[in-house]
Motif scaffolding. Structure first.
Motif, PDB file in Angstrom:
ATOM      1  N   THR A  62       0.816  -1.216   0.000  1.00 11.22           N
ATOM      2  CA  THR A  62       0.000   0.000   0.000  1.00 11.22           C
ATOM      3  C   THR A  62       0.847   1.263   0.000  1.00 11.22           C
ATOM      4  O   THR A  62       0.525   2.237  -0.683  1.00 11.22           O
ATOM      5  CB  THR A  62      -0.927   0.013   1.226  1.00 11.22           C
ATOM      6  N   VAL A  63       1.936   1.264   0.766  1.00 17.71           N
ATOM      7  CA  VAL A  63       2.721   2.471   0.989  1.00 17.71           C
ATOM      8  C   VAL A  63       4.104   2.319   0.349  1.00 17.71           C
ATOM      9  O   VAL A  63       4.786   1.319   0.562  1.00 17.71           O
ATOM     10  CB  VAL A  63       2.873   2.756   2.499  1.00 17.71           C
ATOM     11  N   ARG A  64       4.481   3.338  -0.403  1.00 11.81           N
ATOM     12  CA  ARG A  64       5.827   3.351  -0.977  1.00 11.81           C
ATOM     13  C   ARG A  64       6.748   4.161  -0.079  1.00 11.81           C
ATOM     14  O   ARG A  64       6.409   5.256   0.369  1.00 11.81           O
ATOM     15  CB  ARG A  64       5.804   3.979  -2.367  1.00 11.81           C
ATOM     16  N   ALA A  65       7.932   3.628   0.180  1.00 10.78           N
ATOM     17  CA  ALA A  65       8.938   4.318   0.984  1.00 10.78           C
ATOM     18  C   ALA A  65      10.248   4.326   0.207  1.00 10.78           C
ATOM     19  O   ALA A  65      10.277   4.004  -0.987  1.00 10.78           O
ATOM     20  CB  ALA A  65       9.094   3.634   2.342  1.00 10.78           C
ATOM     21  N   SER A  66      11.315   4.684   0.864  1.00  6.67           N
ATOM     22  CA  SER A  66      12.631   4.650   0.227  1.00  6.67           C
ATOM     23  C   SER A  66      13.671   4.066   1.170  1.00  6.67           C
ATOM     24  O   SER A  66      14.844   4.367   1.074  1.00  6.67           O
ATOM     25  CB  SER A  66      13.059   6.059  -0.203  1.00  6.67           C
ATOM     26  N   SER A  67      13.216   3.242   2.091  1.00  2.70           N
ATOM     27  CA  SER A  67      14.102   2.563   3.026  1.00  2.70           C
ATOM     28  C   SER A  67      13.365   1.340   3.546  1.00  2.70           C
ATOM     29  O   SER A  67      12.165   1.413   3.842  1.00  2.70           O
ATOM     30  CB  SER A  67      14.497   3.478   4.183  1.00  2.70           C
ATOM     31  N   PHE A  68      14.054   0.230   3.651  1.00  2.00           N
ATOM     32  CA  PHE A  68      13.410  -1.011   4.064  1.00  2.00           C
ATOM     33  C   PHE A  68      12.760  -0.901   5.443  1.00  2.00           C
ATOM     34  O   PHE A  68      11.605  -1.322   5.608  1.00  2.00           O
ATOM     35  CB  PHE A  68      14.439  -2.146   4.025  1.00  2.00           C
ATOM     36  N   PRO A  69      13.430  -0.342   6.461  1.00  2.00           N
ATOM     37  CA  PRO A  69      12.751  -0.201   7.755  1.00  2.00           C
ATOM     38  C   PRO A  69      11.479   0.637   7.676  1.00  2.00           C
ATOM     39  O   PRO A  69      10.457   0.289   8.285  1.00  2.00           O
ATOM     40  CB  PRO A  69      13.810   0.465   8.637  1.00  2.00           C
ATOM     41  N   ALA A  70      11.528   1.745   6.927  1.00  2.00           N
ATOM     42  CA  ALA A  70      10.330   2.580   6.784  1.00  2.00           C
ATOM     43  C   ALA A  70       9.230   1.831   6.042  1.00  2.00           C
ATOM     44  O   ALA A  70       8.042   1.960   6.364  1.00  2.00           O
ATOM     45  CB  ALA A  70      10.681   3.874   6.051  1.00  2.00           C
ATOM     46  N   ALA A  71       9.616   1.032   5.045  1.00  2.00           N
ATOM     47  CA  ALA A  71       8.626   0.250   4.296  1.00  2.00           C
ATOM     48  C   ALA A  71       7.987  -0.805   5.192  1.00  2.00           C
ATOM     49  O   ALA A  71       6.770  -1.037   5.129  1.00  2.00           O
ATOM     50  CB  ALA A  71       9.292  -0.397   3.086  1.00  2.00           C
ATOM     51  N   LEU A  72       8.789  -1.465   6.025  1.00  3.69           N
ATOM     52  CA  LEU A  72       8.237  -2.461   6.943  1.00  3.69           C
ATOM     53  C   LEU A  72       7.217  -1.832   7.883  1.00  3.69           C
ATOM     54  O   LEU A  72       6.086  -2.317   8.023  1.00  3.69           O
ATOM     55  CB  LEU A  72       9.361  -3.098   7.761  1.00  3.69           C
ATOM     56  N   LEU A  73       7.604  -0.746   8.536  1.00  2.00           N
ATOM     57  CA  LEU A  73       6.733  -0.118   9.521  1.00  2.00           C
ATOM     58  C   LEU A  73       5.451   0.418   8.891  1.00  2.00           C
ATOM     59  O   LEU A  73       4.357   0.260   9.448  1.00  2.00           O
ATOM     60  CB  LEU A  73       7.479   1.010  10.242  1.00  2.00           C
ATOM     61  N   SER A  74       5.574   1.052   7.731  1.00  2.00           N
ATOM     62  CA  SER A  74       4.400   1.694   7.129  1.00  2.00           C
ATOM     63  C   SER A  74       3.467   0.699   6.455  1.00  2.00           C
ATOM     64  O   SER A  74       2.270   0.966   6.324  1.00  2.00           O
ATOM     65  CB  SER A  74       4.849   2.746   6.107  1.00  2.00           C
ATOM     66  N   ASN A  75       3.975  -0.447   6.026  1.00  4.62           N
ATOM     67  CA  ASN A  75       3.133  -1.431   5.340  1.00  4.62           C
ATOM     68  C   ASN A  75       2.584  -2.501   6.267  1.00  4.62           C
ATOM     69  O   ASN A  75       1.396  -2.830   6.210  1.00  4.62           O
ATOM     70  CB  ASN A  75       3.907  -2.084   4.203  1.00  4.62           C
ATOM     71  N   ILE A  76       3.430  -3.075   7.121  1.00  7.01           N
ATOM     72  CA  ILE A  76       2.970  -4.196   7.959  1.00  7.01           C
ATOM     73  C   ILE A  76       3.088  -3.897   9.443  1.00  7.01           C
ATOM     74  O   ILE A  76       2.858  -4.779  10.274  1.00  7.01           O
ATOM     75  CB  ILE A  76       3.738  -5.491   7.618  1.00  7.01           C
ATOM     76  N   GLY A  77       3.448  -2.689   9.795  1.00  9.80           N
ATOM     77  CA  GLY A  77       3.389  -2.256  11.174  1.00  9.80           C
ATOM     78  C   GLY A  77       4.388  -2.915  12.107  1.00  9.80           C
ATOM     79  O   GLY A  77       5.331  -3.591  11.683  1.00  9.80           O
ATOM     80  N   VAL A  78       4.143  -2.733  13.393  1.00  6.54           N
ATOM     81  CA  VAL A  78       5.041  -3.246  14.420  1.00  6.54           C
ATOM     82  C   VAL A  78       5.072  -4.771  14.410  1.00  6.54           C
ATOM     83  O   VAL A  78       6.140  -5.397  14.497  1.00  6.54           O
ATOM     84  CB  VAL A  78       4.620  -2.727  15.809  1.00  6.54           C
ATOM     85  N   ALA A  79       3.919  -5.407  14.291  1.00  7.26           N
ATOM     86  CA  ALA A  79       3.851  -6.865  14.363  1.00  7.26           C
ATOM     87  C   ALA A  79       4.662  -7.518  13.243  1.00  7.26           C
ATOM     88  O   ALA A  79       5.451  -8.434  13.483  1.00  7.26           O
ATOM     89  CB  ALA A  79       2.400  -7.320  14.308  1.00  7.26           C
ATOM     90  N   GLY A  80       4.469  -7.062  12.007  1.00 10.30           N
ATOM     91  CA  GLY A  80       5.217  -7.628  10.885  1.00 10.30           C
ATOM     92  C   GLY A  80       6.699  -7.358  10.994  1.00 10.30           C
ATOM     93  O   GLY A  80       7.531  -8.213  10.669  1.00 10.30           O
ATOM     94  N   THR A  81       7.059  -6.157  11.454  1.00 14.28           N
ATOM     95  CA  THR A  81       8.472  -5.811  11.611  1.00 14.28           C
ATOM     96  C   THR A  81       9.137  -6.696  12.658  1.00 14.28           C
ATOM     97  O   THR A  81      10.267  -7.164  12.473  1.00 14.28           O
ATOM     98  CB  THR A  81       8.616  -4.333  12.005  1.00 14.28           C
TER      99      THR A  81
END
Length: 490
Positions: free
Chosen positions: A369-388
């Motif tokens: 859903t969300v495009r970022a430019s860093s893997f940590p930011a992509a993890l947090l913004s797409n799958i949240g704390v649980a997925g990260t």
């Protein structure tokens, strides 16, 4: 749906893979991962998405495994608790579920830069309200493919094919260097279109750009950063194999040649992540030296990186023209990068991605859903704390297996397996480092699944849940155990 010419070749190779066996299928898959700018099938109805050759060949590999019961059994066993495969499967499955539920739960809750591509293959540059899109489906399929690839590679490694997989990756690294040389050669000859048949995907191609007088090396990828990220993984893998005296004549050549192309590729991602990888390898070599396990190759590597390279840099400073060219390149790729249009765009992506993480109550907006430019930011913004957290636990499990000192003492494992596993760990970490610098999503790709699966297969106990698979409810197991070794090695 449109099948490209390269697609027919891929279908033919896939058919051969099913007939000839898993070793042929996995070798072709490893080589196909190099063609990151190629499309075997075009899907205009899904926002201009392209199916790459590697994903089609992965289906061939899965079909090949389904015909060989013991291999599919070992692939499934790779997900046994508490190994790395269990946590990787948990991370993937949670991400897939998030793709279908979270974009609908948080629809309109925040503004995001979407990961979906338009019909032209270009992502939108305008922030829009969070909503479900085609990228939710495509990213879910990609991650499920990553999981299948991880499981099969892990199973093959645990069945005794680790050396073959390592040699295949070394040959892939050499091929990567050859394709980079072709890229530079065709550009110098003024005929870059000669490689258009492997650059037919619906992406924006940056294949003829220069920076400070240097040609931006892209090889068979759409841009320099994609090439640099992949090349860095092969460099880390082959360098570790060479340092640990793996019996391959090409490992040292591959590490040296790939290393040179990384220096010349003008990719900010490759330079930053490459520096981190070199520091990690230097630390590893120093640890080997302190522990008394060093070899002449470790000593040579430390001598070159700690003494020869600094001396060469000082010597280069005495040649004004050469030093000015290098200095200009370093300024453009590192110092001035954040002030460029690309740097400002990527900063905006990360800012809005982290804002979306907060405004979705730390649950994330859903995979793709969300495009970022860093893997940590992509993890947090797409799958949240649980997925990260699931991904971090997987990573910890993989690194913990690499730190185990009991592995070489096991009768069912060899020191060679540990060498291959360590090399695969470094290659996987190199890809995470590259993704941390510039990845727009959470999909690390099939190459990561191959290296991580190889590391898990070499460094963890084979058949962790073999007792479960031996239960009577799987009646095909006993009949298949005596036939698979021949089938897998065909």
């Amino acid at each position: 749906m449109t099948i490209e010419v390269i697609g027919y070749i891929v279908f033919l190779l896939g058919a051969f893979g099913i007939v000839l066996g898993a070793r042929f299928a996995i070798a072709v898959l490893c080589l196909s991962v190099l063609f990151g700018a190629a499309a075997a099938i075009q899907l205009p109805s899904l926002g201009g998405s392209s199916i790459q050759p590697s994903h089609l060949l992965l289906f061939s590999l899965i079909a090949c495994c389904m015909l060989r019961p013991r291999l599919i059994q070992q692939a499934l066993a790779s997900a046994a608790y508490p190994g790395p495969g269990f946590w990787f499967a948990g991370y993937i499955l949670f991400s897939v579920l998030s793709a279908f539920f979270l974009p609908r739960i948080f629809q309109g809750a925040t503004l995001v830069y979407s990961s979906a591509r338009g019909a032209s293959g270009v992502m939108s540059t305008i922030a829009s309200p969070l909503s479900p899109g085609s990228s939710n489906l495509t990213q879910a399929v990609y991650l499920l493919s990553d999981l299948a690839c991880f499981a099969v590679v892990c199973g093959l490694a645990q069945l005794g094919h680790a050396r073959f997989l390592a040699q295949t990756l070394v040959m892939t690294a050499v091929t990567c260097f050859a394709l980079a040389s072709l890229d530079v050669g065709t550009f110098m000859a003024g005929q870059p279109e000669w490689l258009d048949f492997i650059r037919n995907a619906n992406y924006t191609m940056h294949t003829a750009e220069t920076m400070s007088g240097f040609k931006r090396i892209v090889g068979s990828y759409p841009e320099a950063s994609a090439y640099g990220s992949a090349a860095l993984a092969y460099f880390a893998f082959t360098l570790m194999l060479w340092l640990e005296c793996f019996p391959s004549r090409l490992a040292g050549f591959a590490a040296l040649s790939i290393g040179v192309t990384i220096l010349l590729c003008t990719s900010t991602t490759a330079y930053i992540a490459g520096a981190l990888v070199l520091l990690a390898v230097i630390a590893f070599s120093l640890n080997q030296l302190v522990a008394g396990r060093t070899t002449t190759r470790h000593a040579a590597f430390l001598s070159v990186t700690l003494f020869v390279v600094p001396a060469a840099v000082i010597g280069l400073m005495l040649i004004p023209d050469a030093w000015n060219a290098v200095n200009d390149l370093a300024s453009l790729t590192l110092i001035d990068k954040l002030e460029s249009q690309s740097g400002e765009e990527r900063t905006a992506w990360n800012t809005l991605a982290l804002t979306a993480f907060v405004e979705t109550a730390t649950f994330g907006g859903g995979l793709g859903t969300v495009r970022a430019s860093s893997f940590p930011a992509a993890l947090l913004s797409n799958i949240g704390v649980a997925g990260t957290v699931l991904f971090l636990v997987f990573l910890h499990s993989l690194l913990n297996a690499a730190r185990s000192k009991k592995l070489p003492e096991r009768p069912d494992r060899t020191i060679e397996d540990r060498t291959i596993g360590l090399a695969a760990i470094f290659a996987s970490m190199a890809q995470i480092a590259s993704a941390t610098v510039s990845a727009s999503g959470t999909d690390l790709g099939l190459l990561f699944s191959i290296t991580a699966g190889l590391a898990a297969g070499c460094l963890t106990r084979p058949g962790a849940s073999r007792e479960w698979f031996a239960q009577p409810h799987l009646s095909w197991t006993s009949a298949s155990l005596t036939t698979l070794p021949v089938l897998v090695s065909r």
